[in-house]
Write an enzyme that holds these catalytic residues in place. Structure first.
Site, PDB file in Angstrom:
ATOM      1  CG  HIS A  10      17.444 -37.004 -81.109  1.00 44.78           C
ATOM      2  ND1 HIS A  10      17.384 -38.369 -81.064  1.00 44.78           N
ATOM      3  CD2 HIS A  10      17.235 -36.669 -82.404  1.00 44.78           C
ATOM      4  CE1 HIS A  10      17.145 -38.842 -82.278  1.00 44.78           C
ATOM      5  NE2 HIS A  10      17.057 -37.833 -83.110  1.00 44.78           N
ATOM      6  N   GLY A  58      17.152 -30.725 -87.712  1.00 46.91           N
ATOM      7  CA  GLY A  58      16.831 -32.098 -88.127  1.00 46.91           C
ATOM      8  C   GLY A  58      15.422 -32.259 -88.694  1.00 46.91           C
ATOM      9  CG  ASP A  63      18.486 -35.472 -88.948  1.00 48.65           C
ATOM     10  OD1 ASP A  63      19.443 -34.970 -88.329  1.00 48.65           O
ATOM     11  OD2 ASP A  63      17.392 -35.728 -88.427  1.00 48.65           O
ATOM     12  CG  ASP A  83      16.069 -38.800 -75.847  1.00 49.43           C
ATOM     13  OD1 ASP A  83      16.154 -39.883 -75.226  1.00 49.43           O
ATOM     14  OD2 ASP A  83      15.366 -37.858 -75.466  1.00 49.43           O
ATOM     15  CG  HIS A  90      13.282 -35.648 -87.194  1.00 56.59           C
ATOM     16  ND1 HIS A  90      13.030 -35.286 -85.903  1.00 56.59           N
ATOM     17  CD2 HIS A  90      14.623 -35.673 -87.319  1.00 56.59           C
ATOM     18  CE1 HIS A  90      14.179 -35.119 -85.270  1.00 56.59           C
ATOM     19  NE2 HIS A  90      15.161 -35.341 -86.109  1.00 56.59           N
ATOM     20  CG  ASP A  93      13.789 -36.924 -92.110  1.00 53.78           C
ATOM     21  OD1 ASP A  93      13.530 -37.503 -93.177  1.00 53.78           O
ATOM     22  OD2 ASP A  93      13.188 -35.912 -91.710  1.00 53.78           O
ATOM     23  NE  ARG A  99      19.351 -47.776 -96.898  1.00 51.03           N
ATOM     24  CZ  ARG A  99      19.770 -47.233 -98.039  1.00 51.03           C
ATOM     25  NH1 ARG A  99      20.074 -45.955 -98.100  1.00 51.03           N
ATOM     26  NH2 ARG A  99      19.886 -47.951 -99.132  1.00 51.03           N
TER      27      ARG A  99
END
Length: 132
Positions: A10, A58, A63, A83, A90, A93, A99
Protein backbone atom coordinates in the site's frame (compact mmCIF):
# COMPACT_ATOMS: atom_id res chain seq x y z
CA UNK A 1 15.27 -23.28 -9.76
CA UNK A 2 13.98 -19.72 -9.82
CA UNK A 3 10.63 -18.84 -8.35
CA UNK A 4 8.22 -16.04 -9.18
CA UNK A 5 7.69 -13.68 -6.29
CA UNK A 6 4.84 -11.14 -6.16
CA UNK A 7 5.61 -7.84 -4.42
CA UNK A 8 2.77 -5.55 -3.37
CA UNK A 9 2.52 -2.63 -0.92
CA UNK A 10 0.00 0.00 0.00
CA UNK A 11 1.09 3.60 -0.61
CA UNK A 12 2.43 4.36 2.87
CA UNK A 13 4.32 1.03 2.92
CA UNK A 14 5.95 1.27 -0.54
CA UNK A 15 9.19 2.80 0.82
CA UNK A 16 9.50 -0.02 3.36
CA UNK A 17 9.05 -2.66 0.65
CA UNK A 18 11.50 -0.89 -1.67
CA UNK A 19 14.02 -0.82 1.17
CA UNK A 20 13.46 -4.50 1.89
CA UNK A 21 14.00 -5.34 -1.78
CA UNK A 22 17.20 -3.26 -1.90
CA UNK A 23 18.56 -5.16 1.14
CA UNK A 24 17.80 -8.48 -0.54
CA UNK A 25 18.56 -7.53 -4.16
CA UNK A 26 21.31 -10.13 -4.57
CA UNK A 27 19.04 -12.90 -3.30
CA UNK A 28 16.11 -11.71 -5.46
CA UNK A 29 18.13 -11.27 -8.67
CA UNK A 30 17.92 -14.91 -9.89
CA UNK A 31 14.13 -14.94 -9.49
CA UNK A 32 11.22 -13.48 -11.43
CA UNK A 33 9.42 -10.58 -9.78
CA UNK A 34 5.90 -9.41 -10.51
CA UNK A 35 4.47 -6.33 -8.87
CA UNK A 36 1.56 -3.97 -9.05
CA UNK A 37 2.41 -0.91 -11.16
CA UNK A 38 2.99 1.77 -8.55
CA UNK A 39 4.78 -0.57 -6.17
CA UNK A 40 6.96 -1.77 -9.03
CA UNK A 41 7.89 1.81 -9.96
CA UNK A 42 8.90 2.54 -6.37
CA UNK A 43 11.04 -0.60 -6.23
CA UNK A 44 12.65 0.14 -9.62
CA UNK A 45 13.68 3.60 -8.42
CA UNK A 46 15.69 2.05 -5.59
CA UNK A 47 16.78 -1.21 -7.29
CA UNK A 48 16.95 -0.51 -11.04
CA UNK A 49 19.03 -3.65 -11.68
CA UNK A 50 16.11 -5.96 -10.86
CA UNK A 51 13.77 -6.86 -13.71
CA UNK A 52 10.20 -6.39 -12.53
CA UNK A 53 7.10 -7.35 -14.49
CA UNK A 54 4.38 -4.85 -13.66
CA UNK A 55 0.66 -5.50 -13.73
CA UNK A 56 -2.00 -2.85 -13.19
CA UNK A 57 -2.04 -0.86 -9.97
CA UNK A 58 -3.99 -2.45 -7.11
CA UNK A 59 -7.12 -0.27 -7.38
CA UNK A 60 -7.24 -0.89 -11.15
CA UNK A 61 -7.17 -4.67 -10.84
CA UNK A 62 -3.52 -5.48 -10.16
CA UNK A 63 -4.30 -7.34 -6.93
CA UNK A 64 -6.76 -9.48 -8.87
CA UNK A 65 -4.22 -10.09 -11.64
CA UNK A 66 -1.69 -11.34 -9.12
CA UNK A 67 -4.39 -13.47 -7.48
CA UNK A 68 -5.07 -15.06 -10.86
CA UNK A 69 -1.36 -15.75 -11.32
CA UNK A 70 -1.30 -17.46 -7.92
CA UNK A 71 -4.30 -19.60 -8.90
CA UNK A 72 -2.58 -20.56 -12.17
CA UNK A 73 0.60 -21.58 -10.33
CA UNK A 74 2.63 -18.76 -11.91
CA UNK A 75 3.37 -16.96 -8.61
CA UNK A 76 5.05 -19.03 -5.91
CA UNK A 77 5.24 -16.55 -3.01
CA UNK A 78 3.76 -13.20 -1.97
CA UNK A 79 5.39 -10.35 -0.10
CA UNK A 80 2.67 -7.81 0.67
CA UNK A 81 3.19 -4.87 3.00
CA UNK A 82 -0.33 -3.58 3.75
CA UNK A 83 -1.04 -0.37 5.61
CA UNK A 84 -3.14 -1.50 8.59
CA UNK A 85 -3.98 2.06 9.64
CA UNK A 86 -5.33 3.49 6.38
CA UNK A 87 -8.64 2.41 4.84
CA UNK A 88 -8.27 1.16 1.26
CA UNK A 89 -10.90 1.88 -1.38
CA UNK A 90 -10.12 -1.49 -2.97
CA UNK A 91 -10.23 -3.42 0.31
CA UNK A 92 -12.36 -6.17 -1.28
CA UNK A 93 -9.59 -6.84 -3.83
CA UNK A 94 -6.96 -6.90 -1.08
CA UNK A 95 -8.98 -9.44 0.90
CA UNK A 96 -9.43 -11.54 -2.25
CA UNK A 97 -5.65 -11.56 -2.81
CA UNK A 98 -5.03 -12.68 0.77
CA UNK A 99 -7.73 -15.34 0.45
CA UNK A 100 -6.25 -16.76 -2.77
CA UNK A 101 -2.76 -16.87 -1.18
CA UNK A 102 -4.27 -18.90 1.67
CA UNK A 103 -6.34 -21.16 -0.58
CA UNK A 104 -3.30 -22.05 -2.68
CA UNK A 105 -1.06 -22.28 0.40
CA UNK A 106 1.81 -20.20 -0.96
CA UNK A 107 4.43 -18.64 1.32
CA UNK A 108 3.35 -15.11 2.20
CA UNK A 109 4.77 -12.31 4.33
CA UNK A 110 3.02 -9.14 5.42
CA UNK A 111 5.82 -7.24 7.16
CA UNK A 112 9.57 -6.81 6.84
CA UNK A 113 10.14 -9.16 9.79
CA UNK A 114 8.17 -12.02 8.25
CA UNK A 115 9.64 -11.37 4.81
CA UNK A 116 13.12 -11.62 6.35
CA UNK A 117 12.14 -14.93 7.95
CA UNK A 118 11.00 -16.32 4.57
CA UNK A 119 14.36 -15.41 3.06
CA UNK A 120 16.32 -16.79 6.03
CA UNK A 121 14.20 -19.93 5.85
CA UNK A 122 15.43 -20.63 2.32
CA UNK A 123 12.49 -19.43 0.20
CA UNK A 124 14.85 -18.02 -2.41
CA UNK A 125 17.25 -20.98 -2.31
CA UNK A 126 15.04 -23.96 -3.05
CA UNK A 127 13.03 -25.15 -6.03
CA UNK A 128 9.75 -23.54 -6.93
CA UNK A 129 6.95 -25.08 -4.88
CA UNK A 130 4.51 -27.38 -6.63
CA UNK A 131 1.17 -25.70 -7.41
CA UNK A 132 -1.26 -25.99 -4.47
Amino acid sequence: MPITLALVAHDRMKPALAGWVARHAAELAPHAIVSTATTGATIRAQSPELPIRAVKSGPLGGDQQIGGMIAEGEVHALIFFPDPLTPQAHDVDVKALLRIALVYDIPAAFSPATADLLVKGGLLNGPAPAPG
